[in-house]
Design a protein around this motif. Structure first.
Motif, mmCIF file in Angstrom:
data_model
loop_
_atom_site.group_PDB
_atom_site.id
_atom_site.type_symbol
_atom_site.label_atom_id
_atom_site.label_comp_id
_atom_site.label_asym_id
_atom_site.label_seq_id
_atom_site.Cartn_x
_atom_site.Cartn_y
_atom_site.Cartn_z
ATOM 1 N N MET A 202 -7.766 -5.108 -113.251
ATOM 2 C CA MET A 202 -7.243 -6.398 -113.007
ATOM 3 C C MET A 202 -5.647 -6.502 -112.853
ATOM 4 N N MET A 203 -5.075 -5.648 -113.524
ATOM 5 C CA MET A 203 -3.677 -5.485 -113.718
ATOM 6 C C MET A 203 -3.345 -4.846 -112.214
ATOM 7 N N PHE A 204 -3.789 -4.011 -111.676
ATOM 8 C CA PHE A 204 -3.368 -3.391 -110.642
ATOM 9 C C PHE A 204 -4.160 -3.796 -109.193
ATOM 10 N N SER A 205 -4.994 -4.857 -109.314
ATOM 11 C CA SER A 205 -5.289 -5.805 -108.127
ATOM 12 C C SER A 205 -4.161 -6.400 -107.504
ATOM 13 N N SER A 206 -4.354 -6.644 -106.152
ATOM 14 C CA SER A 206 -3.364 -7.037 -105.349
ATOM 15 C C SER A 206 -3.469 -8.891 -105.524
#
Length: 493
Positions: A202-206
């Motif tokens: 989730m944190m590294f999703s765009s």
């Protein structure tokens, strides 16, 4: 005539060169965007990792006396939370200081999450044997009319499947992202695994707004409407329930709470804190196979949930579940939102299990979650079905085929969900009648198996997780013809 042929050849050559130029430019642009995205995420991780390390809970891990029982949720049950962990006063104090330090750091100088503003998308974690299952779920989601892009996070290159990631998923508006490529921005950083992956995906999703789905979960209708409706518009975080009452350790509240005698804390705030310290009378535990999140409004919640997961196996997983069913990331999101006083909504309509009858009773394989818009409309009017309100239920929205995974390479084991006690093929979703009927029953099950059959035949001999198997397509086709081809009037092609 020769001049015309020469001119025609030159025209064809120019067209070919033009096509090659466009292809080269598109590939270069795509690769550039990928590099830029990895660089931006790497920069965030370079800023966030030191905060995680600076706030390490310098304490012993909690000691378990026993695991908490997995007790069904009953809002009338006012029993206190189980108290099955032991942690010295010194360790509680150390964890409290570390927790407070982390919250202060993300308040004072928060790292900047990387995402594209005003975007929505699906996020999942998969890899290896889970990728074929994800393909099935995503194809079911596309049946609903959803065109939302999906980002699929793999732990490392060991889980990468070239055919699925380069051919199948792009055709479904999805792409693979290798998490280790981002995490390696910090050399020799602590490894993460299993339940910890979800919050990092989730944190590294765009995407700015995320619908997280487990690889074995899909929506029965286009989920984009959820982003445009309540409760997501006002809450920014929506979760769905598990079967059980919460089993949070009382120690957790000692670690995250502020001193009740502190200046400015009034009676109402103290009452609210006491109420939150027994969530078992308010809501079910959380089932994190589906989760809606706005990274814009809930950055702090996401960061604190990441902290709980980063130190989850050693400290926060036992504190939030005490060994009850599904201990892992599932309770970290609401816990973080409550600790930071940020809004959220958990669907109140109870989760339902679906399966088939057996001589011993019932063999469940699937969970059904309900429409949050309809649930919210009811609870806003004070109609809580879980507390006894006699109003029609919300409609099913998500199907989570959680155990076992309906991977066509492994699902046909004896006495499993689709092979009965006599070794005969059987439908998996036949009971209970009211739930099966509500989510589409035979029609939905047939559609699901049509996608399983497609996946079995399309990936056999190509998916690395099925290397050396040449019976997957034929076995699935045999099951299909035995169970579904006789269903007249239900051809879903």
């Amino acid at each position: 005539m020769a001049a015309l042929r020469s001119q025609h050849r030159r025209r064809i050559a120019l067209i070919i060169l033009g096509i090659l130029a466009v292809f080269t430019w598109t590939f270069a642009a795509s690769r550039s965007q990928s590099v830029d995205r990895a660089t931006s995420h790497g920069q965030f991780w370079s800023e966030f990792y030191p905060i995680l390390m600076a706030s390490e809970p310098y304490s012993n891990s909690p000691t378990r006396v026993a695991n908490a029982d997995s007790v069904g949720f009953d809002p009338k049950n006012t029993d206190p939370l189980p108290d099955l962990l032991r942690l010295s006063k010194e360790d509680v104090s150390a964890m409290r200081l570390s927790h407070s330090k982390f919250v202060d750091l993300i308040d004072q100088n928060p790292p900047s999450l990387h995402y594209q503003p005003h975007t929505r998308g699906l996020v999942s974690t998969a890899g290896g044997s889970y990728l074929p299952v994800l393909v099935i779920s995503l194809r079911m989601l596309r049946r609903s009319g959803s065109t939302l892009p999906m980002e699929v996070f793999l732990a490392s290159w060991d889980e990468y499947d070239g055919y699925v990631c380069q051919v199948v998923l792009p055709s479904l508006n999805a792409q693979c992202i290798v998490l280790s490529e981002i995490l390696d921005a910090i050399p020799d950083s602590r490894s993460i695994e299993k339940y910890q992956y979800k919050v990092f995906a989730m944190m590294f999703s765009s995407f700015e707004e995320i619908l997280f789905l487990d690889a074995d979960a899909f929506a029965l209708e286009d989920p984009e409407v959820l982003f445009r409706s309540e409760p997501f518009i006002s809450k920014g975080l929506v979760t769905w329930p598990d079967f059980w009452r919460p089993t949070t350790s009382p120690l957790y509240y000692k670690i995250v709470s502020q001193d009740e005698t502190a200046p400015g804390k009034n009676k109402k705030q103290r009452q609210h804190q006491h109420q939150q310290q027994n969530p078992a009378t308010i809501r079910q535990s959380t089932e994190s196979g589906e989760l809606l999140l706005s990274k814009r409004t809930h950055t702090r919640t996401l960061l604190l949930a990441a902290y709980y997961n980063f130190y989850g196996p050693s400290h926060y997983y036992p504190l939030l579940s005490q060994g009850a069913a599904g201990e892992g990331d599932k309770e970290t999101f609401i816990a973080a939102a409550i600790a930071l006083n940020e809004p959220f909504y958990q669907v109140s309509e109870p989760i339902r299990a679906v399966g088939r009858g057996t001589p011993d009773g019932f063999a469940g394989s699937t969970m059904v979650q309900y429409n949050p818009m309809e649930d919210y409309a009811l609870t806003k009017k004070g109609e809580w079905r879980v507390r006894g309100a006699s109003v029609p239920p919300p409609h099913p929205f998500f199907v989570h085929v959680n155990f076992p995974k309906f991977n066509p390479a492994t699902v046909f084991h004896d006495n499993g969900p689709v092979v009965d006690e006599n070794g005969r093929y059987t439908r998996a979703w036949t009971a209970p009648d009211d739930v099966v009927e509500a989510f589409g029953g035979k029609k939905t099950e047939k559609a699901y198996w049509k996608e399983i059959l497609w996946t079995a035949c399309a990936l056999e001999g190509k998916s690395s997780s099925w290397k050396g198997r040449d019976d997957i397509c034929s076995k699935t086709a045999d099951y299909w013809s035995s169970v579904f081809e006789g269903m007249e009037g239900m051809d879903l092609a």
